[in-house]
Design a protein around this motif. Structure first.
Motif, PDB file in Angstrom:
ATOM      1  N   GLU A  13       0.823  -1.212   0.000  1.00  0.00           N
ATOM      2  CA  GLU A  13       0.000   0.000   0.000  1.00  0.00           C
ATOM      3  C   GLU A  13       0.862   1.270   0.000  1.00  0.00           C
ATOM      4  N   ARG A  14       2.088   1.151   0.518  1.00  0.00           N
ATOM      5  CA  ARG A  14       2.979   2.302   0.569  1.00  0.00           C
ATOM      6  C   ARG A  14       3.378   2.765  -0.833  1.00  0.00           C
ATOM      7  N   LEU A  15       3.226   1.878  -1.801  1.00  0.00           N
ATOM      8  CA  LEU A  15       3.538   2.256  -3.184  1.00  0.00           C
ATOM      9  C   LEU A  15       2.620   3.364  -3.691  1.00  0.00           C
ATOM     10  N   THR A  16       1.417   3.451  -3.131  1.00  0.00           N
ATOM     11  CA  THR A  16       0.489   4.482  -3.603  1.00  0.00           C
ATOM     12  C   THR A  16       1.037   5.883  -3.354  1.00  0.00           C
ATOM     13  N   GLU A  17       1.942   6.017  -2.391  1.00  0.00           N
ATOM     14  CA  GLU A  17       2.569   7.311  -2.132  1.00  0.00           C
ATOM     15  C   GLU A  17       3.552   7.687  -3.243  1.00  0.00           C
ATOM     16  N   LEU A  18       4.010   6.688  -3.996  1.00  0.00           N
ATOM     17  CA  LEU A  18       5.037   6.908  -5.013  1.00  0.00           C
ATOM     18  C   LEU A  18       4.479   6.925  -6.430  1.00  0.00           C
ATOM     19  N   LEU A  19       3.392   6.176  -6.659  1.00  0.00           N
ATOM     20  CA  LEU A  19       2.829   6.061  -8.000  1.00  0.00           C
ATOM     21  C   LEU A  19       1.903   7.230  -8.308  1.00  0.00           C
ATOM     22  N   THR A  20       1.929   7.680  -9.568  1.00  0.00           N
ATOM     23  CA  THR A  20       0.969   8.694  -9.987  1.00  0.00           C
ATOM     24  C   THR A  20      -0.409   8.052 -10.116  1.00  0.00           C
ATOM     25  N   SER A  21      -1.454   8.872 -10.164  1.00  0.00           N
ATOM     26  CA  SER A  21      -2.825   8.333 -10.214  1.00  0.00           C
ATOM     27  C   SER A  21      -3.071   7.533 -11.488  1.00  0.00           C
ATOM     28  N   GLU A  22      -2.366   7.883 -12.579  1.00  0.00           N
ATOM     29  CA  GLU A  22      -2.555   7.185 -13.857  1.00  0.00           C
ATOM     30  C   GLU A  22      -1.347   6.314 -14.213  1.00  0.00           C
ATOM     31  N   ALA A  23      -0.584   5.895 -13.211  1.00  0.00           N
ATOM     32  CA  ALA A  23       0.617   5.096 -13.456  1.00  0.00           C
ATOM     33  C   ALA A  23       0.278   3.814 -14.205  1.00  0.00           C
ATOM     34  N   ILE A  24       1.246   3.337 -14.989  1.00  0.00           N
ATOM     35  CA  ILE A  24       1.086   2.121 -15.798  1.00  0.00           C
ATOM     36  C   ILE A  24       2.072   1.063 -15.306  1.00  0.00           C
ATOM     37  N   TRP A  25       1.601  -0.171 -15.248  1.00  0.00           N
ATOM     38  CA  TRP A  25       2.433  -1.319 -14.873  1.00  0.00           C
ATOM     39  C   TRP A  25       2.299  -2.369 -15.969  1.00  0.00           C
ATOM     40  N   GLU A  26       3.436  -2.868 -16.458  1.00  0.00           N
ATOM     41  CA  GLU A  26       3.410  -3.947 -17.456  1.00  0.00           C
ATOM     42  C   GLU A  26       4.512  -4.943 -17.153  1.00  0.00           C
ATOM     43  N   MET A  27       4.276  -6.217 -17.529  1.00  0.00           N
ATOM     44  CA  MET A  27       5.172  -7.315 -17.150  1.00  0.00           C
ATOM     45  C   MET A  27       5.415  -8.276 -18.313  1.00  0.00           C
ATOM     46  N   PRO A  28       6.169  -7.879 -19.323  1.00  0.00           N
ATOM     47  CA  PRO A  28       6.459  -8.858 -20.379  1.00  0.00           C
ATOM     48  C   PRO A  28       7.172 -10.069 -19.771  1.00  0.00           C
ATOM     49  N   PRO A  29       6.760 -11.303 -20.135  1.00  0.00           N
ATOM     50  CA  PRO A  29       5.997 -11.690 -21.326  1.00  0.00           C
ATOM     51  C   PRO A  29       4.479 -11.777 -21.151  1.00  0.00           C
ATOM     52  N   TYR A  30       3.897 -11.234 -20.080  1.00  0.00           N
ATOM     53  CA  TYR A  30       2.444 -11.248 -19.956  1.00  0.00           C
ATOM     54  C   TYR A  30       1.830 -10.138 -20.801  1.00  0.00           C
ATOM     55  N   LEU A  31       0.725 -10.454 -21.446  1.00  0.00           N
ATOM     56  CA  LEU A  31       0.131  -9.561 -22.437  1.00  0.00           C
ATOM     57  C   LEU A  31      -0.556  -8.349 -21.821  1.00  0.00           C
ATOM     58  N   GLY A  32      -1.041  -8.483 -20.611  1.00  0.00           N
ATOM     59  CA  GLY A  32      -1.816  -7.414 -20.010  1.00  0.00           C
ATOM     60  C   GLY A  32      -0.969  -6.253 -19.512  1.00  0.00           C
ATOM     61  N   TRP A  33      -1.637  -5.100 -19.396  1.00  0.00           N
ATOM     62  CA  TRP A  33      -1.012  -3.957 -18.728  1.00  0.00           C
ATOM     63  C   TRP A  33      -2.079  -3.294 -17.869  1.00  0.00           C
ATOM     64  N   TYR A  34      -1.650  -2.553 -16.870  1.00  0.00           N
ATOM     65  CA  TYR A  34      -2.558  -2.113 -15.823  1.00  0.00           C
ATOM     66  C   TYR A  34      -2.333  -0.630 -15.546  1.00  0.00           C
ATOM     67  N   GLN A  35      -3.423   0.101 -15.403  1.00  0.00           N
ATOM     68  CA  GLN A  35      -3.327   1.552 -15.228  1.00  0.00           C
ATOM     69  C   GLN A  35      -4.039   1.991 -13.956  1.00  0.00           C
ATOM     70  N   GLY A  36      -3.358   2.865 -13.226  1.00  0.00           N
ATOM     71  CA  GLY A  36      -3.915   3.397 -11.992  1.00  0.00           C
ATOM     72  C   GLY A  36      -3.272   2.754 -10.783  1.00  0.00           C
ATOM     73  N   ALA A  37      -2.964   3.568  -9.784  1.00  0.00           N
ATOM     74  CA  ALA A  37      -2.277   3.061  -8.603  1.00  0.00           C
ATOM     75  C   ALA A  37      -3.048   1.924  -7.936  1.00  0.00           C
ATOM     76  N   GLN A  38      -4.369   2.055  -7.834  1.00  0.00           N
ATOM     77  CA  GLN A  38      -5.146   1.031  -7.149  1.00  0.00           C
ATOM     78  C   GLN A  38      -5.146  -0.284  -7.918  1.00  0.00           C
ATOM     79  N   ALA A  39      -5.226  -0.204  -9.250  1.00  0.00           N
ATOM     80  CA  ALA A  39      -5.179  -1.423 -10.066  1.00  0.00           C
ATOM     81  C   ALA A  39      -3.830  -2.126  -9.896  1.00  0.00           C
ATOM     82  N   ILE A  40      -2.759  -1.348  -9.812  1.00  0.00           N
ATOM     83  CA  ILE A  40      -1.425  -1.928  -9.652  1.00  0.00           C
ATOM     84  C   ILE A  40      -1.286  -2.609  -8.296  1.00  0.00           C
ATOM     85  N   ILE A  41      -1.789  -1.961  -7.241  1.00  0.00           N
ATOM     86  CA  ILE A  41      -1.732  -2.561  -5.906  1.00  0.00           C
ATOM     87  C   ILE A  41      -2.519  -3.859  -5.879  1.00  0.00           C
ATOM     88  N   THR A  42      -3.713  -3.851  -6.489  1.00  0.00           N
ATOM     89  CA  THR A  42      -4.539  -5.060  -6.549  1.00  0.00           C
ATOM     90  C   THR A  42      -3.817  -6.173  -7.294  1.00  0.00           C
TER      91      THR A  42
END
Length: 338
Positions: free
Chosen positions: A236-265
């Motif tokens: 949860e402490r990551l939310t202090e560092l991530l922007t509200s529209e931050a993007i997370w992606e993990m190749p080789p997985y096809l999906g990508w995720y936007q928003g601090a809450q989506a990334i934490i989840t």
């Protein structure tokens, strides 16, 4: 490619063979350019693994042609010309290397199962030591030219457009020099460059918010807090560092995720760690950006798990690309186990 020209430790097998064949003069002339040739091939291909092979191929071709080198250009220009054409030949049979965000799909549900794109040739990260120029005044420009967002945007161009844009805008060659290097006319180079710049502008994110230099105090502080959040398993402490529209992606997985809450989840859903100490991270620099190598607990130690490359701005971390290809750890000079 012949195994006789692959690298063996810090000294290339090719360099040893050149010395054995009385070509030590060529080796001494060409070896100082190896690192910048590697960065050049990386911009063209988006692959660190491929770039190492292409640099070896470049040096082999240059060695064979060295007795015909007339000195009409600098050795540096001559080697980059050979490297460019070596890359263009290789790219004829290779697909572009995207990140998950470059596949065109919308952001994913962080509670859904991960889907691996095993057949996608993914963009790879690039170690700082391979791109760092000898001249400190050139460090900023060198870092910009290997940033993940820039290299990912280059993947939207055709190989010849990539070559023209890199030679003109990164290496600052004249149009006539580029035309001579790739065997076309100056008018064709100017046309390719215009189209390449237009496509690059459409593919790249806005540059209105400048990125933070990875060795700045602000970036080092944020990276330390980012690492501490994972090592303490305080996600949860990551939310202090991530922007509200931050993007997370993990190749080789096809999906990508936007928003601090989506990334934490996502991290809570998919990360194998369960308690503080399960993850250990080593701070580093990749693609001229703040980065960290993540190790996951395995018995009484920790083994390679992910390489995180961060887009960091004044207002926070706006993107994390977490590469799961653990073969990259050796390329970055990282230990096999902690």
């Amino acid at each position: 490619m012949s195994s006789s020209i692959r690298k063996l430790g810090p000294v290339s097998v090719l360099a040893r063979e050149l010395a054995d064949d009385g070509q030590a003069d060529f080796s001494a002339t060409a070896e100082p350019y190896r690192r910048e040739l590697l960065a050049h091939c990386y911009r063209m291909t988006g692959s660190l693994h491929d770039s190492e092979d292409l640099v070896q191929e470049t040096l082999l071709r240059a060695w064979k042609a060295y007795d015909r080198f007339e000195g009409k250009s600098s050795v540096r220009t001559w080697l980059h010309r050979i490297a460019t054409n070596t890359c263009l030949t290789a790219l004829e049979s290779r697909r572009r290397r995207p990140l998950p965000t470059g596949l065109g799909a919308p952001s994913s549900d962080p509670t859904a199962d991960l889907v691996e794109g095993a057949d996608v040739p993914w963009l790879e990260p690039f170690p700082e030591s391979a791109s760092d120029p000898a001249d400190p005044a050139s460090i900023v420009g060198s870092r910009e030219s290997v940033r993940l967002a820039f290299v990912a945007a280059l993947q939207h161009l055709s190989p010849r457009q990539r070559a023209v844009l890199v030679l003109r805008d990164v290496l600052q060659w004249k149009a006539a020099e580029v035309a001579d290097a790739i065997g076309t006319s100056t008018a064709a180079v100017n046309s390719l460059l215009q189209r390449a710049r237009s496509q690059l502008d459409a593919a790249q994110p806005s540059a209105d918010d400048p990125v933070t230099a990875p060795d700045s105090p602000d970036a080092q502080d944020r990276l330390a807090r980012y690492i501490a959040a994972f090592e303490d398993y305080d996600i949860e402490r990551l939310t202090e560092l991530l922007t509200s529209e931050a993007i997370w992606e993990m190749p080789p997985y096809l999906g990508w995720y936007q928003g601090a809450q989506a990334i934490i989840t996502l991290i809570h859903q998919q990360c194998p760690a369960e308690s503080p100490g399960d993850m250990r991270l080593i701070p580093m620099i990749a693609n001229g950006q703040p980065a960290a190598a993540m190790y996951m607990r395995d018995g009484d130690g920790h083994v390679p798990f992910q390489l995180h490359v961060l887009d960091m701005h004044a207002h926070g971390v706006s993107r994390v690309v977490a590469f799961l290809d653990t073969s990259l750890f050796a390329k970055f000079g990282l230990p096999e186990r902690l």
